[in-house]
Design a protein around this motif. Sequence first.
Motif, PDB file in Angstrom:
ATOM      1  N   GLU A 115       0.845  -1.190   0.000  1.00  0.00           N
ATOM      2  CA  GLU A 115       0.000   0.000   0.000  1.00  0.00           C
ATOM      3  C   GLU A 115       0.884   1.245   0.000  1.00  0.00           C
ATOM      4  O   GLU A 115       2.108   1.148   0.222  1.00  0.00           O
ATOM      5  N   GLY A 116       0.252   2.400  -0.255  1.00  0.00           N
ATOM      6  CA  GLY A 116       0.971   3.668  -0.233  1.00  0.00           C
ATOM      7  C   GLY A 116       0.121   4.733   0.433  1.00  0.00           C
ATOM      8  O   GLY A 116      -1.091   4.802   0.198  1.00  0.00           O
ATOM      9  N   ILE A 117       0.753   5.524   1.291  1.00  0.00           N
ATOM     10  CA  ILE A 117       0.037   6.630   1.940  1.00  0.00           C
ATOM     11  C   ILE A 117       0.019   7.826   0.995  1.00  0.00           C
ATOM     12  O   ILE A 117       1.046   8.199   0.425  1.00  0.00           O
ATOM     13  N   MET A 118      -1.154   8.410   0.831  1.00  0.00           N
ATOM     14  CA  MET A 118      -1.290   9.626   0.016  1.00  0.00           C
ATOM     15  C   MET A 118      -1.478  10.839   0.932  1.00  0.00           C
ATOM     16  O   MET A 118      -2.155  10.760   1.953  1.00  0.00           O
ATOM     17  N   PHE A 119      -0.877  11.945   0.512  1.00  0.00           N
ATOM     18  CA  PHE A 119      -0.954  13.194   1.258  1.00  0.00           C
ATOM     19  C   PHE A 119      -1.783  14.202   0.451  1.00  0.00           C
ATOM     20  O   PHE A 119      -1.981  14.020  -0.746  1.00  0.00           O
ATOM     21  N   ASP A 120      -2.225  15.253   1.110  1.00  0.00           N
ATOM     22  CA  ASP A 120      -2.865  16.315   0.333  1.00  0.00           C
ATOM     23  C   ASP A 120      -1.792  17.304  -0.132  1.00  0.00           C
ATOM     24  O   ASP A 120      -0.600  17.130   0.163  1.00  0.00           O
ATOM     25  N   SER A 121      -2.208  18.314  -0.876  1.00  0.00           N
ATOM     26  CA  SER A 121      -1.224  19.223  -1.459  1.00  0.00           C
ATOM     27  C   SER A 121      -0.542  20.089  -0.392  1.00  0.00           C
ATOM     28  O   SER A 121       0.461  20.745  -0.666  1.00  0.00           O
ATOM     29  N   GLN A 122      -1.078  20.071   0.818  1.00  0.00           N
ATOM     30  CA  GLN A 122      -0.423  20.775   1.931  1.00  0.00           C
ATOM     31  C   GLN A 122       0.535  19.854   2.695  1.00  0.00           C
ATOM     32  O   GLN A 122       1.119  20.264   3.702  1.00  0.00           O
ATOM     33  N   GLY A 123       0.613  18.593   2.264  1.00  0.00           N
ATOM     34  CA  GLY A 123       1.532  17.666   2.925  1.00  0.00           C
ATOM     35  C   GLY A 123       0.939  16.919   4.113  1.00  0.00           C
ATOM     36  O   GLY A 123       1.655  16.260   4.866  1.00  0.00           O
ATOM     37  N   MET A 124      -0.380  17.022   4.291  1.00  0.00           N
ATOM     38  CA  MET A 124      -1.031  16.291   5.379  1.00  0.00           C
ATOM     39  C   MET A 124      -1.391  14.875   4.903  1.00  0.00           C
ATOM     40  O   MET A 124      -1.858  14.701   3.774  1.00  0.00           O
ATOM     41  N   ALA A 125      -1.191  13.874   5.758  1.00  0.00           N
ATOM     42  CA  ALA A 125      -1.541  12.492   5.422  1.00  0.00           C
ATOM     43  C   ALA A 125      -3.061  12.372   5.335  1.00  0.00           C
ATOM     44  O   ALA A 125      -3.783  12.890   6.197  1.00  0.00           O
ATOM     45  N   ILE A 126      -3.549  11.701   4.306  1.00  0.00           N
ATOM     46  CA  ILE A 126      -5.009  11.578   4.114  1.00  0.00           C
ATOM     47  C   ILE A 126      -5.478  10.129   4.247  1.00  0.00           C
ATOM     48  O   ILE A 126      -6.415   9.838   4.978  1.00  0.00           O
ATOM     49  N   SER A 127      -4.832   9.218   3.544  1.00  0.00           N
ATOM     50  CA  SER A 127      -5.266   7.815   3.558  1.00  0.00           C
ATOM     51  C   SER A 127      -4.236   6.999   2.802  1.00  0.00           C
ATOM     52  O   SER A 127      -3.288   7.552   2.233  1.00  0.00           O
ATOM     53  N   ALA A 128      -4.419   5.692   2.764  1.00  0.00           N
ATOM     54  CA  ALA A 128      -3.698   4.877   1.793  1.00  0.00           C
ATOM     55  C   ALA A 128      -4.546   4.838   0.519  1.00  0.00           C
ATOM     56  O   ALA A 128      -5.647   5.386   0.487  1.00  0.00           O
ATOM     57  N   THR A 129      -4.046   4.211  -0.547  1.00  0.00           N
ATOM     58  CA  THR A 129      -4.780   4.305  -1.822  1.00  0.00           C
ATOM     59  C   THR A 129      -6.134   3.601  -1.753  1.00  0.00           C
ATOM     60  O   THR A 129      -7.083   4.021  -2.406  1.00  0.00           O
ATOM     61  N   ARG A 130      -6.228   2.510  -0.958  1.00  0.00           N
ATOM     62  CA  ARG A 130      -7.509   1.798  -0.895  1.00  0.00           C
ATOM     63  C   ARG A 130      -7.922   1.469   0.532  1.00  0.00           C
ATOM     64  O   ARG A 130      -8.777   0.605   0.754  1.00  0.00           O
ATOM     65  N   HIS A 131      -7.338   2.155   1.483  1.00  0.00           N
ATOM     66  CA  HIS A 131      -7.680   1.995   2.898  1.00  0.00           C
ATOM     67  C   HIS A 131      -7.688   3.361   3.563  1.00  0.00           C
ATOM     68  O   HIS A 131      -6.956   4.265   3.148  1.00  0.00           O
ATOM     69  N   ASN A 132      -8.450   3.476   4.645  1.00  0.00           N
ATOM     70  CA  ASN A 132      -8.294   4.629   5.530  1.00  0.00           C
ATOM     71  C   ASN A 132      -7.173   4.339   6.518  1.00  0.00           C
ATOM     72  O   ASN A 132      -6.749   3.198   6.701  1.00  0.00           O
ATOM     73  N   LEU A 133      -6.722   5.409   7.145  1.00  0.00           N
ATOM     74  CA  LEU A 133      -5.510   5.366   7.971  1.00  0.00           C
ATOM     75  C   LEU A 133      -5.840   5.754   9.413  1.00  0.00           C
ATOM     76  O   LEU A 133      -6.582   6.712   9.646  1.00  0.00           O
ATOM     77  N   PHE A 134      -5.274   4.988  10.361  1.00  0.00           N
ATOM     78  CA  PHE A 134      -5.380   5.324  11.793  1.00  0.00           C
ATOM     79  C   PHE A 134      -3.991   5.318  12.410  1.00  0.00           C
ATOM     80  O   PHE A 134      -3.147   4.491  12.055  1.00  0.00           O
ATOM     81  N   LEU A 135      -3.791   6.231  13.348  1.00  0.00           N
ATOM     82  CA  LEU A 135      -2.569   6.271  14.157  1.00  0.00           C
ATOM     83  C   LEU A 135      -2.959   6.009  15.604  1.00  0.00           C
ATOM     84  O   LEU A 135      -3.998   6.504  16.067  1.00  0.00           O
ATOM     85  N   VAL A 136      -2.133   5.248  16.300  1.00  0.00           N
ATOM     86  CA  VAL A 136      -2.272   5.122  17.747  1.00  0.00           C
ATOM     87  C   VAL A 136      -1.102   5.889  18.362  1.00  0.00           C
ATOM     88  O   VAL A 136       0.060   5.611  18.040  1.00  0.00           O
ATOM     89  N   THR A 137      -1.435   6.888  19.162  1.00  0.00           N
ATOM     90  CA  THR A 137      -0.399   7.710  19.805  1.00  0.00           C
ATOM     91  C   THR A 137      -0.660   7.724  21.311  1.00  0.00           C
ATOM     92  O   THR A 137      -1.680   7.204  21.770  1.00  0.00           O
TER      93      THR A 137
END
Lengths: 273, 273
Positions: free
Chosen positions: A161-183
């Motif tokens: 998979e690959g993480i896609m960012f928006d044009s401001q450089g913020m992480a949005i999702s992977a190409t076919r999955h949503n993304l979660f972070l545990v912090t």
Amino acid sequence: MITLVNGQPGDQISIHDRGLAYGDGVFETMLSHHGVIPLWERHLARLTRSLEQLKIQPYASDGLLDSIKEYLNPALQQIIKLTVTRGRGPRGYAPPEHCEATTIVTISERAQNSSAWQQGIPVTLCNTSYSMQTKLAGLKHLNRLEHVLASMEFSQCDFDEGIMFDSQGMAISATRHNLFLVTNSGLLTPDLSQCGVAGVMRDYVMEIAQDMGYETQIENISRRQLLNADELFLTNGVNGVWPIRQLDSNILSVGAITSKLQMKVAEVVPYCE
Amino acid sequence: MITLVNGQPGDQISIHDRGLAYGDGVFETMLSHHGVIPLWERHLARLTRSLEQLKIQPYASDGLLDSIKEYLNPALQQIIKLTVTRGRGPRGYAPPEHCEATTIVTISERAQNSSAWQQGIPVTLCNTSYSMQTKLAGLKHLNRLEHVLASMEFSQCDFDEGIMFDSQGMAISATRHNLFLVTNSGLLTPDLSQCGVAGVMRDYVMEIAQDMGYETQIENISRRQLLNADELFLTNGVNGVWPIRQLDSNILSVGAITSKLQMKVAEVVPYCE
């Protein structure tokens, strides 16, 4: 593979369909587990919301589930792709006053990936970014060239998979999955008000997490936050929860919270048997 | 209407075509004037460039012109739409290693609009903006939901076109035409490096203008510059040059430079007979 066009067996559509001409439509990708489609009501609700936002006239949703179920194989896990376009029209961006939506269903066997489920997947960072468009953000519409270009970046490499960012450089999702972070401050998932696809499983995981006592913050997520997360996982309606075990060259282990959520989601449907 | 799929008469394509699934393809819209397609070489060059940028494998362009000409009616003006998609593939954004491009041609009679040509058209300003994506900017690809939404804003009103802006508020184009301003410092047309479609007629008009002694500046154009222009006109490969005679509530007259360029373009082909 089983293919239905407007409820009838068939695998052809008109070249005048606006889905082809302009990507004027939406789709859902769903799992069928032994003849049952988990989260069907949520998929249907998102589809309906998306169609309303694009002002696509109502399509024949009554009886849709029954007509799909008729073709499901109760002995298998299958993947159902349901596409609804605005239908046929003459040349020209503006839709004709009356359009009859086209409904396309494909049903194919699902290949389980138990390694991805148990051990997680290697993920890269894509250069192709999401463009920002509030009028289309969140929808699973048919304008997917950005996803195609992003996927081509890693399809020949050892990344799943690959993480896609928006044009401001913020992480949005992977190409076919949503993304979660545990912090250490809890669960985070990217804000999708400018771009990205708001997945049915993303919502479901947020609800399950809440029931388990974990609040999810929806916010802008920088590359730095992504790289510093304790655990990372991906979600979609076909795979449930997939841990990320490698982010470019960074090795991660499958985290405790990721595993707990994964098992809880699997109570709804055994994504991995 | 005449319709060809991969060179053969037909009006159906596979539901597995990536043009439908992801808008994974490009198109050209051209005029045929008594069996001749003006600027054919330029249209073909842009199509080829666009396909290369999307890494769509070569399609059968040899003999394409001859196969289209066979179906043209030399007694008519006709509109040819040529669509090339990446072809069929399984579910998934990443294209399969080998894809055979799909070529779709439609040929329909052109309804002349001599009033638009002579007196210009009323144009509004759209709320739907272009999203900015350098990897797709300039291409006439099949991801056109923004154009669909923008067109729906004025299709029921007394406007024939709408100007679209980017997310920074810069004017980019009309929904199906490129945009030119005539100001006291010369001709201006929007920079399309972030979004928009770089029309074949836009390039042609810039060349003609240069031959006539008018340089065109390609730059960011604000709403204020748009509203303060001396003359405004639109271009595309089917209509040639159309003056703007009304911009929302502002009435404009057809300017001298617009008329000169329009007549010069009409030497290549009588867009209005």
